[in-house]
Design a protein around this motif. Structure first.
Motif, PDB file in Angstrom:
ATOM      1  N   GLY A 139      40.135  46.001  40.621  1.00 16.26           N
ATOM      2  CA  GLY A 139      39.769  44.006  40.206  1.00 16.26           C
ATOM      3  C   GLY A 139      38.015  44.521  41.409  1.00 16.26           C
ATOM      4  O   GLY A 139      37.604  45.481  41.667  1.00 16.26           O
ATOM      5  N   GLY A 140      37.601  43.350  41.199  1.00 16.42           N
ATOM      6  CA  GLY A 140      36.140  42.844  41.633  1.00 16.42           C
ATOM      7  C   GLY A 140      36.707  43.009  42.994  1.00 16.42           C
ATOM      8  O   GLY A 140      37.753  42.536  43.524  1.00 16.42           O
ATOM      9  N   GLY A 141      35.783  43.280  44.442  1.00 19.41           N
ATOM     10  CA  GLY A 141      35.677  43.471  45.622  1.00 19.41           C
ATOM     11  C   GLY A 141      37.077  45.012  45.964  1.00 19.41           C
ATOM     12  O   GLY A 141      37.253  45.018  46.769  1.00 19.41           O
ATOM     13  N   PHE A 167      42.400  45.627  35.725  1.00 18.95           N
ATOM     14  CA  PHE A 167      43.583  44.254  36.672  1.00 18.95           C
ATOM     15  C   PHE A 167      42.416  43.338  37.027  1.00 18.95           C
ATOM     16  O   PHE A 167      40.847  43.985  37.228  1.00 18.95           O
ATOM     17  N   SER A 168      42.166  42.744  36.124  1.00 17.25           N
ATOM     18  CA  SER A 168      40.639  41.244  36.736  1.00 17.25           C
ATOM     19  C   SER A 168      39.431  41.814  36.081  1.00 17.25           C
ATOM     20  O   SER A 168      39.347  41.791  35.329  1.00 17.25           O
ATOM     21  N   MET A 169      38.568  41.745  37.187  1.00 15.62           N
ATOM     22  CA  MET A 169      37.685  42.813  36.584  1.00 15.62           C
ATOM     23  C   MET A 169      37.420  44.094  35.881  1.00 15.62           C
ATOM     24  O   MET A 169      36.958  44.158  35.085  1.00 15.62           O
ATOM     25  N   GLY A 170      38.634  44.570  36.045  1.00 11.40           N
ATOM     26  CA  GLY A 170      38.811  45.888  35.349  1.00 11.40           C
ATOM     27  C   GLY A 170      38.893  45.142  34.552  1.00 11.40           C
ATOM     28  O   GLY A 170      39.513  45.795  33.001  1.00 11.40           O
ATOM     29  N   ALA A 171      40.446  44.175  33.495  1.00  7.99           N
ATOM     30  CA  ALA A 171      40.612  43.701  32.422  1.00  7.99           C
ATOM     31  C   ALA A 171      38.962  43.251  31.936  1.00  7.99           C
ATOM     32  O   ALA A 171      38.557  43.513  31.015  1.00  7.99           O
ATOM     33  N   VAL A 172      37.756  42.665  32.688  1.00  4.83           N
ATOM     34  CA  VAL A 172      36.527  42.368  32.196  1.00  4.83           C
ATOM     35  C   VAL A 172      36.031  43.821  31.105  1.00  4.83           C
ATOM     36  O   VAL A 172      35.802  44.021  30.006  1.00  4.83           O
ATOM     37  N   SER A 173      36.604  44.690  32.027  1.00  5.40           N
ATOM     38  CA  SER A 173      35.535  45.849  31.633  1.00  5.40           C
ATOM     39  C   SER A 173      36.545  46.424  30.342  1.00  5.40           C
ATOM     40  O   SER A 173      35.959  47.285  29.151  1.00  5.40           O
ATOM     41  N   LEU A 227      44.893  43.330  32.026  1.00  5.46           N
ATOM     42  CA  LEU A 227      46.023  42.950  33.211  1.00  5.46           C
ATOM     43  C   LEU A 227      44.795  41.532  33.362  1.00  5.46           C
ATOM     44  O   LEU A 227      44.033  41.762  34.025  1.00  5.46           O
ATOM     45  N   SER A 228      45.393  40.604  33.834  1.00  4.68           N
ATOM     46  CA  SER A 228      44.590  38.985  33.903  1.00  4.68           C
ATOM     47  C   SER A 228      43.299  39.038  33.855  1.00  4.68           C
ATOM     48  O   SER A 228      42.871  39.064  35.112  1.00  4.68           O
ATOM     49  N   GLY A 229      42.831  38.937  32.917  1.00  4.51           N
ATOM     50  CA  GLY A 229      41.408  38.588  32.420  1.00  4.51           C
ATOM     51  C   GLY A 229      41.099  39.094  31.456  1.00  4.51           C
ATOM     52  O   GLY A 229      41.867  39.425  30.788  1.00  4.51           O
ATOM     53  N   ASP A 230      40.082  38.460  31.355  1.00  8.61           N
ATOM     54  CA  ASP A 230      39.354  37.864  29.619  1.00  8.61           C
ATOM     55  C   ASP A 230      38.231  38.891  29.377  1.00  8.61           C
ATOM     56  O   ASP A 230      37.560  39.282  30.320  1.00  8.61           O
ATOM     57  N   HIS A 231      37.822  38.191  28.127  1.00  7.09           N
ATOM     58  CA  HIS A 231      36.547  39.426  27.734  1.00  7.09           C
ATOM     59  C   HIS A 231      35.529  38.466  27.949  1.00  7.09           C
ATOM     60  O   HIS A 231      35.381  37.373  27.260  1.00  7.09           O
ATOM     61  N   TRP A 232      34.339  39.425  28.909  1.00  9.29           N
ATOM     62  CA  TRP A 232      33.164  38.107  28.914  1.00  9.29           C
ATOM     63  C   TRP A 232      32.007  38.839  27.651  1.00  9.29           C
ATOM     64  O   TRP A 232      31.366  39.231  28.346  1.00  9.29           O
ATOM     65  N   SER A 233      32.197  37.326  27.277  1.00  5.47           N
ATOM     66  CA  SER A 233      31.438  37.154  25.324  1.00  5.47           C
ATOM     67  C   SER A 233      31.578  36.721  25.732  1.00  5.47           C
ATOM     68  O   SER A 233      32.087  35.794  24.239  1.00  5.47           O
ATOM     69  N   ASP A 281      48.624  33.127  37.028  1.00  5.97           N
ATOM     70  CA  ASP A 281      47.241  33.904  37.517  1.00  5.97           C
ATOM     71  C   ASP A 281      46.117  33.153  36.738  1.00  5.97           C
ATOM     72  O   ASP A 281      46.299  32.111  36.104  1.00  5.97           O
ATOM     73  N   ILE A 282      45.344  32.796  37.868  1.00  7.93           N
ATOM     74  CA  ILE A 282      43.985  32.299  38.052  1.00  7.93           C
ATOM     75  C   ILE A 282      43.130  32.397  36.740  1.00  7.93           C
ATOM     76  O   ILE A 282      42.241  31.530  35.634  1.00  7.93           O
ATOM     77  N   ALA A 283      43.522  33.935  35.876  1.00  6.54           N
ATOM     78  CA  ALA A 283      42.975  34.252  34.418  1.00  6.54           C
ATOM     79  C   ALA A 283      43.320  33.413  33.531  1.00  6.54           C
ATOM     80  O   ALA A 283      43.161  33.367  32.301  1.00  6.54           O
ATOM     81  N   TYR A 284      45.043  33.104  33.961  1.00  5.11           N
ATOM     82  CA  TYR A 284      45.585  32.797  32.590  1.00  5.11           C
ATOM     83  C   TYR A 284      44.696  31.521  31.483  1.00  5.11           C
ATOM     84  O   TYR A 284      45.065  31.615  30.211  1.00  5.11           O
ATOM     85  N   PRO A 285      43.989  30.281  32.076  1.00  5.05           N
ATOM     86  CA  PRO A 285      43.419  29.462  31.251  1.00  5.05           C
ATOM     87  C   PRO A 285      42.272  30.410  30.256  1.00  5.05           C
ATOM     88  O   PRO A 285      41.790  29.836  29.549  1.00  5.05           O
ATOM     89  N   ASN A 286      41.296  31.592  31.394  1.00  3.83           N
ATOM     90  CA  ASN A 286      40.689  32.433  30.423  1.00  3.83           C
ATOM     91  C   ASN A 286      41.559  33.369  28.766  1.00  3.83           C
ATOM     92  O   ASN A 286      40.368  32.953  28.010  1.00  3.83           O
ATOM     93  N   ILE A 287      42.693  33.817  29.611  1.00  2.92           N
ATOM     94  CA  ILE A 287      43.234  34.666  28.728  1.00  2.92           C
ATOM     95  C   ILE A 287      43.593  34.010  27.086  1.00  2.92           C
ATOM     96  O   ILE A 287      43.953  34.923  26.167  1.00  2.92           O
TER      97      ILE A 287
HETATM   98  C1  FER Z   1      39.382  36.531  34.343  1.00  2.00           C
HETATM   99  C2  FER Z   1      38.388  37.482  34.801  1.00  2.00           C
HETATM  100  C3  FER Z   1      37.611  38.323  35.286  1.00  2.00           C
HETATM  101  C4  FER Z   1      38.828  36.003  35.989  1.00  2.00           C
HETATM  102  C5  FER Z   1      39.088  36.109  37.226  1.00  2.00           C
HETATM  103  C6  FER Z   1      38.460  37.579  36.797  1.00  2.00           C
HETATM  104  C7  FER Z   1      39.594  33.472  36.912  1.00  2.00           C
HETATM  105  C8  FER Z   1      37.191  38.239  38.152  1.00  2.00           C
HETATM  106  C9  FER Z   1      37.377  37.743  38.780  1.00  2.00           C
HETATM  107  C10 FER Z   1      36.878  38.037  40.725  1.00  2.00           C
HETATM  108  O1  FER Z   1      36.850  39.291  40.470  1.00  2.00           O
HETATM  109  O2  FER Z   1      36.455  37.924  41.067  1.00  2.00           O
HETATM  110  O3  FER Z   1      39.684  35.862  32.934  1.00  2.00           O
HETATM  111  O4  FER Z   1      39.489  34.455  35.432  1.00  2.00           O
END
Ligand code: FER
Length: 542
Positions: A330-332, A418-424, A442-448, A483-489
């Motif tokens: 993920g990010g960071g 995971f997270s930004m890794g899910a975005v990838s 895992l715990s991330g959505d599609h950025w498109s 998960d903070i990503a739940y509302p996105n995914i």
């Molecule tokens: C998501 C996808 C990626 C998300 C967060 C991230 C909150 C990543 C965040 C970060 O690495 O700062 O859907 O939802």
């Protein structure tokens, strides 16, 4: 040995003479009885046939049932897509009964229920009906026929068409005929039938001729339906039994035994179609007696000099082939996170493999850090550098690092993160369907795009462009309910469910799309590593 071959050859010669005699008779009978109102072999063009949906229909010599050409239907994206022929009500009177016949070829990679269907209008409203259907295995011709189908009395604008009950496999049709009632036999046999070598639902001299040709020319192989004695061998006894049948003597054709693959080659994985979250046992986070190796590798490519880690399972043997899973941080974080002290996924993998929860596989942790790389464009580096570097060095199903060989082994390759890794992960799916068949965001959505439907549509467009069928790509997504990503995914998953490109189930022998939600869990690798424990065993069985 030589003597028995001569016996077979002379029998065959004698039988081929009989066969020519019967063949002539059949042709004569055909001429006498033919009362066809329509007959199209596609040998001299496609007549009034056109596509249903945005498909390509054309005359083709690629797969032919008889003559020199058939009608090819490709580029289907939905089960109702296919080909159609408007019928002239001056020739085909509403209220009258006709018989219908067509050869159909399934050009898809799995079996398909192929359908001969009928469309008509009543008072401006369009109605649909199925004349007959049949499950046809991949790469085979079959006959769809009905001896009596009545065109509804009030039908306007009648159209004969072909479609599939499910899926979007390409297909071919040939020798479409419409005749008077009773002209063509009903399609009564489903699947293959002993003695019916041409799958036309009739056991007659045509099958005998095919059988004879297969006996004379061993290069043609042995069709299962030819072993009519059912003894597991195709030999002169099968021809003799068939000959008895043609002579009108009572005989019984038997099924040959089904040859089971050896137990160690059988994949007996039991899916749970609605699997729920379960954490790995505590012991799986401790070292076990069969630990794999994590090897740090350096490579250079489009984003400069970089590193990644390769997990090789216990007992890795380069003479064997391994499935491979690329898993992104993920990010960071970086390429060391997943096998580092915060996650220790290598311990979970060791324990899973040792206990038989998982087949031995290679797991690679690359990074989207470095150079101009981002989570969203990492797919370029994956294609150009990471896969060729790793799979050139370690033994996977890729026969070489050519793009063609990497594509050919895509069902042995997964990507997750995971997270930004899910975005990838979603970006890899949108851009590398030709390289990867299994996805684990895992715990991330599609950025498109902005809306959930924009995201779903972006994935659907990529699938349509790739031409892959529903049984050729698989998504096992997961997140925690808190998960903070739940509302996105979660909305993206709901939007994706609306498209026919996905069948929602974790049983990937039946569908291709699943979303596991772990109750109460938040955006943290300490939880997410257990989603890998839940999901990874579901990969690589198709
Ligand atoms: C998501 C996808 C990626 C998300 C967060 C991230 C909150 C990543 C965040 C970060 O690495 O700062 O859907 O939802």
């Amino acid at each position: 040995m030589k003597k028995s071959l001569r016996v077979v050859a002379s029998f065959a010669t004698c039988l081929s003479l009989c066969a020519s005699f019967f063949a002539d008779k059949v042709v004569k009978d055909d001429v006498v009885h033919a009362q066809e109102n329509y007959n199209c072999s596609f040998d001299s063009g496609i007549g009034d046939w056109s596509g249903r949906g945005s498909v390509e229909v054309k005359q083709s010599a690629d797969n032919v049932y008889s003559g020199s050409a058939s009608l090819s239907v490709s580029g289907r994206t939905d089960n109702w897509n296919g080909c159609q022929l408007p019928l002239d009500t001056a020739t085909f009177s509403p209220g009258s009964t006709y018989s219908f016949y067509s050869a159909v070829y399934n050009a898809g990679r799995s079996e398909a229920e192929m359908m001969m269907s009928f469309q008509y209008d009543v008072d401006g409203e369009t109605k649909y009906d199925h004349i007959t259907s049949k499950t046809v295995s991949s790469g085979n011709w079959a006959i769809l026929s009905s001896s009596a189908y009545t065109i509804p009395a009030n039908a306007e604008n009648p159209v004969l068409y072909f479609e599939t009950a499910k899926g979007s496999a390409s297909f071919f049709i040939d020798d479409v005929k419409i005749g008077s009632k009773g002209e063509f036999m009903d399609t009564i046999i489903t699947g293959e039938s002993m003695g019916d070598l041409n799958n036309d639902n009739m056991i007659n001299i045509s099958d005998f001729i095919i059988m004879k040709n297969h006996m004379i020319d061993s290069k043609l192989g042995v069709p299962r339906q030819a072993d009519v004695t059912g003894d597991g061998n195709f030999d002169i006894h099968d021809l003799l039994l068939f000959f008895e049948y043609l002579n009108g003597n009572p005989v019984e054709f038997k099924e040959p035994p089904v040859v089971e693959p050896p137990a160690d080659e059988k994949d007996d994985f039991e899916y749970n179609s609605a699997v729920s979250y379960k954490s790995a046992p505590d012991s799986y986070l401790k070292p076990c007696s069969q630990s794999g190796k994590v090897i740090k590798e350096s490579y250079s490519g489009i984003n400069g000099n970089k590193s990644l880690n390769v997990y090789l399972p216990y007992g890795y043997d380069e003479s064997q082939k391994y499935d491979i899973f690329y898993l992104m941080h993920g990010g960071g974080e970086n390429e060391n996170t997943i096998f580092g002290s915060d996650v220790e996924l290598d311990l979970i993998l060791d324990n899973m493999i040792m206990n038989g929860d998982l087949e031995p596989m290679i797991v690679v942790t690359p990074t989207f850090n470095g150079g101009n790389c981002t989570a969203q464009n990492f797919y370029n580096e994956l294609r150009k550098d990471v896969i060729p570097f790793v799979e050139g060095k370690y033994s996977t199903y890729a026969e070489s690092t050519s793009e063609a060989d990497i594509a050919a082994s895509r069902k042995h390759r997964a990507y997750g993160g995971f997270s930004m890794g899910a975005v990838s992960t979603w970006a890899v799916m949108a851009n590398c369907l030709d390289l990867v068949a299994y996805y684990m965001p895992l715990s991330g959505d599609h950025w498109s795009g902005n809306s959930a439907d924009d995201k779903a549509k972006s994935i659907v467009n990529a699938i349509e462009k790739s031409g892959y069928e529903k049984d050729e790509y698989f998504i096992f997504a997961a997140t925690g309910s808190e998960d903070i990503a739940y509302p996105n995914i979660a909305p993206q998953i709901e939007a994706m469910k609306k498209y026919s490109h996905f069948t929602y189930t974790a049983d990937f022998s039946q569908g291709n799309f699943y979303f596991l939600v772990a109750p109460g869990l938040t955006h943290w690798w300490g939880y997410v590593r257990h989603y890998v424990y839940d999901a990874l065993p579901y990969f690589f069985h198709e």
